[in-house]
Design a protein around this motif. Structure first.
Motif, PDB file in Angstrom:
ATOM      1  N   LEU A  76       0.745  -4.303  -2.649  1.00 33.76           N
ATOM      2  CA  LEU A  76       2.021  -3.604  -2.582  1.00 33.76           C
ATOM      3  C   LEU A  76       2.543  -3.201  -3.956  1.00 33.76           C
ATOM      4  N   ALA A  77       1.809  -3.514  -4.999  1.00 37.45           N
ATOM      5  CA  ALA A  77       2.235  -3.141  -6.346  1.00 37.45           C
ATOM      6  C   ALA A  77       2.329  -1.619  -6.453  1.00 37.45           C
ATOM      7  N   GLY A  78       3.479  -1.130  -6.864  1.00 33.00           N
ATOM      8  CA  GLY A  78       3.680   0.304  -6.981  1.00 33.00           C
ATOM      9  C   GLY A  78       4.000   1.007  -5.678  1.00 33.00           C
ATOM     10  N   ASP A  79       4.025   0.290  -4.584  1.00 33.04           N
ATOM     11  CA  ASP A  79       4.344   0.877  -3.276  1.00 33.04           C
ATOM     12  C   ASP A  79       5.823   1.248  -3.245  1.00 33.04           C
ATOM     13  N   GLU A  80       6.154   2.455  -2.757  1.00 34.35           N
ATOM     14  CA  GLU A  80       7.547   2.889  -2.729  1.00 34.35           C
ATOM     15  C   GLU A  80       8.392   2.079  -1.754  1.00 34.35           C
ATOM     16  N   ARG A  81       7.742   1.358  -0.860  1.00 32.91           N
ATOM     17  CA  ARG A  81       8.484   0.523   0.090  1.00 32.91           C
ATOM     18  C   ARG A  81       8.997  -0.765  -0.543  1.00 32.91           C
ATOM     19  N   VAL A  82       8.590  -1.052  -1.767  1.00 27.46           N
ATOM     20  CA  VAL A  82       9.071  -2.213  -2.509  1.00 27.46           C
ATOM     21  C   VAL A  82      10.137  -1.745  -3.497  1.00 27.46           C
ATOM     22  N   VAL A  83      11.349  -2.269  -3.338  1.00 25.55           N
ATOM     23  CA  VAL A  83      12.481  -1.895  -4.185  1.00 25.55           C
ATOM     24  C   VAL A  83      12.793  -3.073  -5.101  1.00 25.55           C
ATOM     25  N   ARG A  84      12.986  -2.785  -6.373  1.00 30.43           N
ATOM     26  CA  ARG A  84      13.207  -3.846  -7.362  1.00 30.43           C
ATOM     27  C   ARG A  84      14.633  -3.799  -7.910  1.00 30.43           C
ATOM     28  N   GLU A  85      15.109  -4.974  -8.350  1.00 27.54           N
ATOM     29  CA  GLU A  85      16.423  -5.063  -8.961  1.00 27.54           C
ATOM     30  C   GLU A  85      16.464  -4.207 -10.228  1.00 27.54           C
ATOM     31  N   ARG A  86      17.598  -3.581 -10.459  1.00 31.12           N
ATOM     32  CA  ARG A  86      17.726  -2.655 -11.577  1.00 31.12           C
ATOM     33  C   ARG A  86      17.645  -3.364 -12.924  1.00 31.12           C
ATOM     34  N   THR A  87      18.173  -4.580 -13.028  1.00 30.71           N
ATOM     35  CA  THR A  87      18.264  -5.255 -14.328  1.00 30.71           C
ATOM     36  C   THR A  87      17.149  -6.257 -14.585  1.00 30.71           C
ATOM     37  N   THR A  88      16.553  -6.812 -13.517  1.00 26.76           N
ATOM     38  CA  THR A  88      15.563  -7.876 -13.714  1.00 26.76           C
ATOM     39  C   THR A  88      14.156  -7.485 -13.288  1.00 26.76           C
ATOM     40  N   ASP A  89      14.014  -6.405 -12.544  1.00 31.78           N
ATOM     41  CA  ASP A  89      12.731  -5.942 -12.018  1.00 31.78           C
ATOM     42  C   ASP A  89      12.161  -6.883 -10.957  1.00 31.78           C
ATOM     43  N   GLU A  90      12.951  -7.861 -10.510  1.00 32.27           N
ATOM     44  CA  GLU A  90      12.511  -8.699  -9.400  1.00 32.27           C
ATOM     45  C   GLU A  90      12.638  -7.931  -8.095  1.00 32.27           C
ATOM     46  N   VAL A  91      11.837  -8.317  -7.107  1.00 29.98           N
ATOM     47  CA  VAL A  91      11.853  -7.621  -5.823  1.00 29.98           C
ATOM     48  C   VAL A  91      13.211  -7.802  -5.148  1.00 29.98           C
ATOM     49  N   ARG A  92      13.820  -6.686  -4.757  1.00 31.15           N
ATOM     50  CA  ARG A  92      15.101  -6.677  -4.047  1.00 31.15           C
ATOM     51  C   ARG A  92      14.869  -6.564  -2.543  1.00 31.15           C
ATOM     52  N   SER A  93      13.966  -5.657  -2.150  1.00 31.54           N
ATOM     53  CA  SER A  93      13.675  -5.449  -0.731  1.00 31.54           C
ATOM     54  C   SER A  93      12.233  -5.000  -0.563  1.00 31.54           C
ATOM     55  N   VAL A  94      11.656  -5.372   0.566  1.00 30.44           N
ATOM     56  CA  VAL A  94      10.377  -4.812   1.007  1.00 30.44           C
ATOM     57  C   VAL A  94      10.616  -4.212   2.383  1.00 30.44           C
ATOM     58  N   PHE A  95      10.370  -2.906   2.506  1.00 29.63           N
ATOM     59  CA  PHE A  95      10.614  -2.198   3.757  1.00 29.63           C
ATOM     60  C   PHE A  95       9.333  -2.116   4.589  1.00 29.63           C
ATOM     61  N   ASP A  96       9.523  -1.756   5.855  1.00 31.69           N
ATOM     62  CA  ASP A  96       8.412  -1.558   6.789  1.00 31.69           C
ATOM     63  C   ASP A  96       7.646  -2.833   7.069  1.00 31.69           C
ATOM     64  N   VAL A  97       8.324  -3.965   7.047  1.00 36.20           N
ATOM     65  CA  VAL A  97       7.588  -5.231   7.205  1.00 36.20           C
ATOM     66  C   VAL A  97       6.944  -5.355   8.579  1.00 36.20           C
ATOM     67  N   HIS A  98       7.492  -4.696   9.597  1.00 35.27           N
ATOM     68  CA  HIS A  98       6.876  -4.790  10.924  1.00 35.27           C
ATOM     69  C   HIS A  98       5.596  -3.966  11.006  1.00 35.27           C
ATOM     70  N   LYS A  99       5.379  -3.081  10.026  1.00 31.47           N
ATOM     71  CA  LYS A  99       4.124  -2.328   9.954  1.00 31.47           C
ATOM     72  C   LYS A  99       3.158  -2.947   8.946  1.00 31.47           C
ATOM     73  N   ILE A 100       3.690  -3.523   7.887  1.00 30.24           N
ATOM     74  CA  ILE A 100       2.847  -4.165   6.877  1.00 30.24           C
ATOM     75  C   ILE A 100       2.278  -5.477   7.396  1.00 30.24           C
ATOM     76  N   SER A 101       3.115  -6.223   8.138  1.00 28.95           N
ATOM     77  CA  SER A 101       2.760  -7.580   8.539  1.00 28.95           C
ATOM     78  C   SER A 101       2.533  -7.699  10.047  1.00 28.95           C
ATOM     79  N   PRO A 102       1.314  -7.964  10.505  1.00 35.03           N
ATOM     80  CA  PRO A 102       1.077  -8.220  11.930  1.00 35.03           C
ATOM     81  C   PRO A 102       1.894  -9.401  12.454  1.00 35.03           C
ATOM     82  N   PHE A 103       2.162 -10.375  11.580  1.00 38.41           N
ATOM     83  CA  PHE A 103       2.959 -11.537  11.984  1.00 38.41           C
ATOM     84  C   PHE A 103       4.347 -11.092  12.434  1.00 38.41           C
TER      85      PHE A 103
END
Length: 295
Positions: A76-103
């Motif tokens: 998922l590195a560089g995937d547009e579905r991963v949104v990062r915090e503006r100041t820390t670059d930590e992951v803020r959100s991961v979208f489409d989890v029902h499509k990414i994850s079979p679980f």
């Protein structure tokens, strides 16, 4: 022919309050699903339904493990579905989890989840949007006050208020680590926001939403009328809330992270049209146009 716009927004010089008259908060009945009539009545009145414990301990542990894997998934590195915090670059959100994850694809089909969505909306449903919200300790940014429906209507083309969201806690939600706040009853009033939608607004709004957020006078009026309810509880607790609830959350400066699974269900009969206040729809992972019934 374009549908009538019952909730015009981002087209006036001043904000407007539009009372909700056409769309009930609950479309089904107690006979249609897991929730009792008292819960449906509460949902109609307040716009939300809390669940003390939605997952079993084993299910919760498996879900937490899946979230941790998504957080560190190198694919998922560089995937547009991963949104990062503006100041820390930590992951803020991961979208489409029902499509990414079979679980998670399997989990949301459970009657405790999809069944409740069908009951509240009185319809077959599909997933309009799914995501994991990570609010890391020492820097998780706030989510400004907003109505989700305002954005889904303006930028995705959702015609009516016939959608419902599930926020499922994956970590302990304290009152001090940025837990969800809702103004009870605010779902009955649509706040028409000012400011035109810029091109590709989602690229900025997913990090810090500015367009589509209500003005302070409208927020003060709603808060004075409805008050503010803050949701706290252990991992595995959850809340269903109406698409038009005014909600937000504070930032997290504590050491305790707050992660939630967020699933939006839309009625099949409420599938998207052209955006009401944007030049083109947002990407598929933000507002799905894959209207397959969730079985």
């Amino acid at each position: 022919m374009s549908p009538t716009d019952l909730y015009p927004t981002r087209r006036f010089d001043e904000p407007r309050l539009i009372y909700r008259t056409e769309d009930p908060a609950v479309w089904g009945s107690a006979a249609d699903g897991p929730l009792a009539q008292q819960h449906l009545d509460g949902h109609t009145q307040h716009g939300f339904t809390p669940v003390e414990q939605l997952l079993t301990p084993a299910e919760l542990a498996a879900a937490q493990n899946e979230i941790e894997q998504l957080l560190h998934d190198p694919s998922l590195a560089g995937d547009e579905r991963v949104v990062r915090e503006r100041t820390t670059d930590e992951v803020r959100s991961v979208f489409d989890v029902h499509k990414i994850s079979p679980f998670f694809a399997a989990m949301i089909r459970d009657d405790r989840i999809a069944g409740v969505a069908r009951q509240i909306l009185g319809s077959d449903v599909y997933v309009h949007q799914s995501r994991i919200n990570y609010k890391p300790g020492f820097g998780g940014a706030p989510f400004e006050w907003h109505s989700d429906f305002e954005t889904w209507h303006a930028e995705d083309g959702m015609p009516r208020m016939r959608a419902v969201s599930l926020s499922l806690a994956m970590t302990e939600n304290y009152h001090f680590n940025g837990s969800l706040m809702i103004m009870p009853g605010s779902h009955q009033t649509f706040v028409s926001c000012i400011g035109e939608t810029p091109a590709d607004n989602h690229k900025a709004s997913l990090v810090k939403q500015e367009i589509g957020t209500p003005d302070q006078a409208s927020l003060r009026l709603l808060a004075d009328k409805y008050g503010i309810h803050q949701f706290t509880g252990p991992a595995g607790s959850a809340v269903w809330f109406d698409s038009n609830c005014m909600h937000g959350s504070n930032g997290n400066i504590t050491p305790f992270p707050r992660s939630n699974l967020f699933i939006v269900f839309n009625a099949i009969d409420n599938s998207l049209v052209e955006p009401f206040a944007a030049d083109r729809p947002r990407p598929e992972y933000l507002g799905s146009r894959d209207w397959q019934v969730l079985n």
